[in-house]
Write a protein that holds these residues in place. Structure first.
Motif, mmCIF file in Angstrom:
data_model
loop_
_atom_site.group_PDB
_atom_site.id
_atom_site.type_symbol
_atom_site.label_atom_id
_atom_site.label_comp_id
_atom_site.label_asym_id
_atom_site.label_seq_id
_atom_site.Cartn_x
_atom_site.Cartn_y
_atom_site.Cartn_z
ATOM 1 N N PHE A 84 4.915 -8.207 2.727
ATOM 2 C CA PHE A 84 4.223 -8.671 3.923
ATOM 3 C C PHE A 84 2.774 -8.205 3.924
ATOM 4 C CE2 PHE A 84 2.519 -8.450 8.122
ATOM 5 C CZ PHE A 84 2.762 -9.724 8.590
ATOM 6 N N GLU A 85 2.521 -6.975 3.507
ATOM 7 C CA GLU A 85 1.143 -6.465 3.502
ATOM 8 C C GLU A 85 0.245 -7.344 2.645
ATOM 9 O OE1 GLU A 85 -0.481 -4.125 5.307
ATOM 10 O OE2 GLU A 85 1.382 -4.078 6.429
ATOM 11 N N LEU A 133 5.271 -18.825 6.121
ATOM 12 C CA LEU A 133 6.155 -17.668 6.234
ATOM 13 C C LEU A 133 5.429 -16.511 6.909
ATOM 14 C CD1 LEU A 133 8.859 -16.301 5.714
ATOM 15 C CD2 LEU A 133 8.006 -15.676 3.428
ATOM 16 N N HIS A 134 4.178 -16.294 6.540
ATOM 17 C CA HIS A 134 3.403 -15.226 7.180
ATOM 18 C C HIS A 134 3.332 -15.454 8.682
ATOM 19 C CE1 HIS A 134 -0.334 -13.429 8.741
ATOM 20 N NE2 HIS A 134 0.081 -12.381 8.047
ATOM 21 N N GLY A 135 3.040 -16.679 9.093
ATOM 22 C CA GLY A 135 2.961 -16.993 10.518
ATOM 23 C C GLY A 135 4.281 -16.775 11.240
ATOM 24 N N ASP A 136 5.392 -17.092 10.576
ATOM 25 C CA ASP A 136 6.714 -16.898 11.179
ATOM 26 C C ASP A 136 7.064 -15.419 11.323
ATOM 27 O OD1 ASP A 136 7.051 -19.648 11.251
ATOM 28 O OD2 ASP A 136 8.366 -19.712 9.479
ATOM 29 N N VAL A 137 6.657 -14.618 10.348
ATOM 30 C CA VAL A 137 7.078 -13.218 10.283
ATOM 31 C C VAL A 137 6.080 -12.266 10.947
ATOM 32 C CG1 VAL A 137 7.702 -11.375 8.649
ATOM 33 C CG2 VAL A 137 8.433 -13.704 8.225
ATOM 34 N N LEU A 138 4.855 -12.714 11.147
ATOM 35 C CA LEU A 138 3.829 -11.856 11.761
ATOM 36 C C LEU A 138 4.298 -11.230 13.072
ATOM 37 C CD1 LEU A 138 0.893 -10.758 11.661
ATOM 38 C CD2 LEU A 138 0.216 -12.850 12.866
ATOM 39 N N VAL A 173 7.543 -4.456 15.298
ATOM 40 C CA VAL A 173 7.977 -3.183 14.725
ATOM 41 C C VAL A 173 6.852 -2.158 14.822
ATOM 42 C CG1 VAL A 173 8.643 -1.995 12.584
ATOM 43 C CG2 VAL A 173 9.701 -4.195 13.176
ATOM 44 N N LEU A 174 5.641 -2.550 14.466
ATOM 45 C CA LEU A 174 4.513 -1.611 14.551
ATOM 46 C C LEU A 174 4.299 -1.150 15.989
ATOM 47 C CD1 LEU A 174 1.819 -3.095 12.146
ATOM 48 C CD2 LEU A 174 3.490 -1.274 11.706
ATOM 49 N N THR A 175 4.384 -2.063 16.927
ATOM 50 C CA THR A 175 4.202 -1.706 18.335
ATOM 51 C C THR A 175 5.253 -0.698 18.769
ATOM 52 O OG1 THR A 175 3.199 -3.831 18.851
ATOM 53 C CG2 THR A 175 4.152 -2.610 20.694
ATOM 54 N N ARG A 176 6.492 -0.959 18.416
ATOM 55 C CA ARG A 176 7.582 -0.064 18.809
ATOM 56 C C ARG A 176 7.454 1.305 18.137
ATOM 57 N NH1 ARG A 176 11.482 -2.865 17.002
ATOM 58 N NH2 ARG A 176 12.212 -1.604 15.288
ATOM 59 N N MET A 177 7.140 1.314 16.867
ATOM 60 C CA MET A 177 7.124 2.569 16.110
ATOM 61 C C MET A 177 5.864 3.397 16.354
ATOM 62 S SD MET A 177 10.053 2.497 14.612
ATOM 63 C CE MET A 177 9.945 3.847 13.464
ATOM 64 N N LEU A 178 4.754 2.733 16.658
ATOM 65 C CA LEU A 178 3.472 3.456 16.746
ATOM 66 C C LEU A 178 2.914 3.516 18.161
ATOM 67 C CD1 LEU A 178 1.843 1.896 13.571
ATOM 68 C CD2 LEU A 178 3.154 4.016 13.741
ATOM 69 N N ALA A 179 3.723 3.166 19.153
ATOM 70 C CA ALA A 179 3.237 3.100 20.533
ATOM 71 C C ALA A 179 2.851 4.460 21.103
ATOM 72 C CB ALA A 179 4.274 2.443 21.431
ATOM 73 N N GLY A 180 3.275 5.518 20.504
ATOM 74 C CA GLY A 180 2.901 6.837 21.002
ATOM 75 C C GLY A 180 4.051 7.798 20.909
ATOM 76 N N PRO A 181 3.811 9.025 21.344
ATOM 77 C CA PRO A 181 4.865 10.059 21.271
ATOM 78 C C PRO A 181 6.127 9.607 22.000
ATOM 79 C CG PRO A 181 2.758 11.006 21.948
ATOM 80 C CD PRO A 181 2.582 9.517 21.930
ATOM 81 N N GLY A 182 7.238 9.806 21.331
ATOM 82 C CA GLY A 182 8.516 9.475 21.951
ATOM 83 C C GLY A 182 8.903 8.014 21.858
#
Length: 147
Positions: free
Chosen positions: A50-51, A120-125, A131-140
């Protein structure tokens, strides 16, 4: 009583704090990468795939063909050139990217998305960004146990 000093003259406690911060960053990276692989795997991609697609899709102009030299992609996705070459070969075999000669340097290779790769990129973006939002949203936001 004075604090113990490390070899660099810094208090040992400060060194330990840096080491803990570094290990926390590594752990967050590992958890995020695994979560990306899990989510993107449903679409036949891994995080590194994906990257590369994401870098190639960055032209910003709808319908414009954006191509990069392999060396330029390697600098952006943090893979060795040999690992990236294998990844690009796999993406090309799947019809997601195409390789061509570099006009500026006949020894160089340029890589661009195909129509299938752009779709595919547009579908998966949105999946990757969620995932990035959930994982990197902040502490906890994303505890180590995945809850």
């Amino acid at each position: 009583m004075t604090a113990k000093k490390s070899g660099a003259g810094q208090p040992v406690e400060a060194d330990q704090g840096l080491v803990e911060q570094w290990r926390d960053m590594l752990a967050l990276h590992a958890r995020t990468h695994c979560e990306l692989d899990r989510a993107l795997g449903r679409h036949g991609l891994c995080a590194s795939d994906f990257e590369v697609l994401d870098v190639l899709a960055e032209s910003g102009v709808p319908g414009a063909v954006c191509s990069y030299r392999v060396q330029e992609i390697a600098e952006r996705v943090h893979l060795s050139q040999s690992a990236l070459s294998r990844l690009i070969a796999r993406l090309e075999k799947d019809g997601l990217v195409e390789r061509g000669m570099c006009a500026e340097d006949r020894r160089g290779v340029r890589v661009a998305l195909t129509g299938k790769g752009r779709a595919l990129h547009g579908d998966v973006l949105p999946v990757q960004r969620a995932v990035l939002t959930r994982m990197l949203a902040g502490p906890g936001a994303a505890p180590a146990d995945g809850r």
